[in-house]
Design a protein around this motif. Structure first.
Motif, short mmCIF file in Angstrom:
data_model
loop_
_atom_site.label_atom_id
_atom_site.label_comp_id
_atom_site.label_asym_id
_atom_site.label_seq_id
_atom_site.Cartn_x
_atom_site.Cartn_y
_atom_site.Cartn_z
N CYS A 51 34.95 -27.30 -56.45
CA CYS A 51 35.39 -28.69 -56.46
C CYS A 51 36.91 -28.82 -56.47
O CYS A 51 37.46 -29.83 -56.04
N GLY A 52 37.62 -27.82 -56.94
CA GLY A 52 39.08 -27.86 -56.95
C GLY A 52 39.71 -27.36 -55.67
O GLY A 52 40.94 -27.34 -55.54
N GLY A 53 38.88 -26.94 -54.71
CA GLY A 53 39.39 -26.46 -53.43
C GLY A 53 39.57 -24.96 -53.34
O GLY A 53 39.77 -24.42 -52.25
N ALA A 54 39.50 -24.25 -54.48
CA ALA A 54 39.61 -22.80 -54.46
C ALA A 54 38.28 -22.17 -54.02
O ALA A 54 37.21 -22.78 -54.17
N TYR A 55 38.37 -20.98 -53.47
CA TYR A 55 37.17 -20.24 -53.05
C TYR A 55 36.94 -19.08 -54.00
O TYR A 55 37.89 -18.44 -54.48
#
Length: 316
Positions: A51-55
């Protein structure tokens, strides 16, 4: 002109090894480059977007967290170079893939096909006008879905199941199947079926004494087919602390070599089987594979008037 050959095998999806193979003809001054099977990789590595954009990704039992685009690009290329298929996804799709094996297999095949298509396009671009003939055969690990991509190439020629001429004197017989393995891979035949295929191809050879056998599976008990013995759960076995090995090559291939005595046999399949040996007059070579390390193992050979003038195992 007598052909100078460069042979490598079992790239198993490694992009860096494939790029090296494309440059091998020019580097080694070889008119013919041969890739002896197992073109494709064995596994998908998902990169799951949070959800924070990190993978995040699980690789070799460790979690990898990637927070920038540069880190993602670097990780994706690292996976490709090691022979894996990176797949960017999210948590919802990952849950679907965990529950739906057919869908997961479809993703695997799509990534495999996309990679082979990209490699073929790169080969057509790099080899155009070079005069280098670039021959391949699929190996036992290679899904049939890649055949169409190979056939659509201008410069990548699939030799599987054929006998063709290298020059006026030398022919090459090619077969990409293996004998049965513990993993039930796509292109396996019984020993009897392998024998029949080899007999059919051998009947097409005009001069066996100067023929090259390009067969993915090495001959049984040749020293080129020694690999780790597995138990019933496919775990490597040890005895008194030492790795237990056994020959895993094909008896049909060995029988064909003993019967027909071609000039040269080019083999792969057993990654740890790097080396050379003779079965009668036939020089048999397996360059082995270190694809996960990004090392292209190969063999450089010079043929002249039905004889092997020079051969050398290479790595780089």
């Amino acid at each position: 002109m007598c052909p100078r050959l460069f042979f490598a095998t079992d790239l198993q999806g490694s992009e860096v090894c494939f790029r090296k193979l494309l440059g091998a003809g020019k580097f080694y001054q070889a008119e013919v480059v041969i890739m002896g099977g197992d073109i494709t990789g064995k596994a998908v590595v998902p990169l799951v977007k949070g959800c924070g954009g990190a993978y995040t990704s699980q690789f070799r039992r460790r979690e990898v967290r990637l927070t920038t685009e540069a880190e993602v690009r670097s990780f994706v290329q690292k996976m490709r170079d090691m022979g894996f298929y990176p797949y960017l996804t999210d948590a919802d799709e990952m849950e679907v893939l965990r529950q739906d094996e057919a869908r997961a297999n479809q993703v695997f095949r799509l990534l495999m096909l996309e990679t082979v298509q990209r490699w073929v396009e790169l080969a057509d671009e790099r080899l155009k006008g070079s005069g280098i003939r670039f021959f391949v055969i699929p190996g036992n690990d290679d899904d049939y879905c890649i055949d169409a991509a190979l056939s659509g190439s201008v410069n990548v020629i699939n030799l599987d199941g054929q006998v063709v001429r290298l020059d006026e004197r030398h022919e090459i017989l090619s077969l990409g199947f293996s004998n049965p393995t513990p993993w039930g891979t796509p292109r396996e035949l019984t020993e009897s079926e392998l024998e029949s295929r080899l007999e059919e191809l051998a009947a097409q050879v005009e001069d066996m004494e100067s023929c090259v056998f390009n067969v993915h599976c090495p001959p049984f008990n040749s020293g080129l087919d020694e690999c780790a013995e597995l138990d019933g759960e496919l775990n490597v076995t040890y005895k008194a602390g030492h790795l237990v090995t056994k020959p895993a090559g094909s008896k049909a291939v060995r029988s064909a070599l003993e019967k027909y005595q071609p000039l040269l046999g080019l083999f792969g399949h057993i990654h740890e089987g790097r080396g050379f040996n003779r079965i009668g007059r036939t020089l048999c070579v397996n360059p082995g594979s270190d694809y996960e390390e990004g090392i292209l193992n190969g063999c450089l050979l010079s043929l002249e008037k039905g004889k092997i003038q020079h051969f050398q195992l290479t790595a780089g």
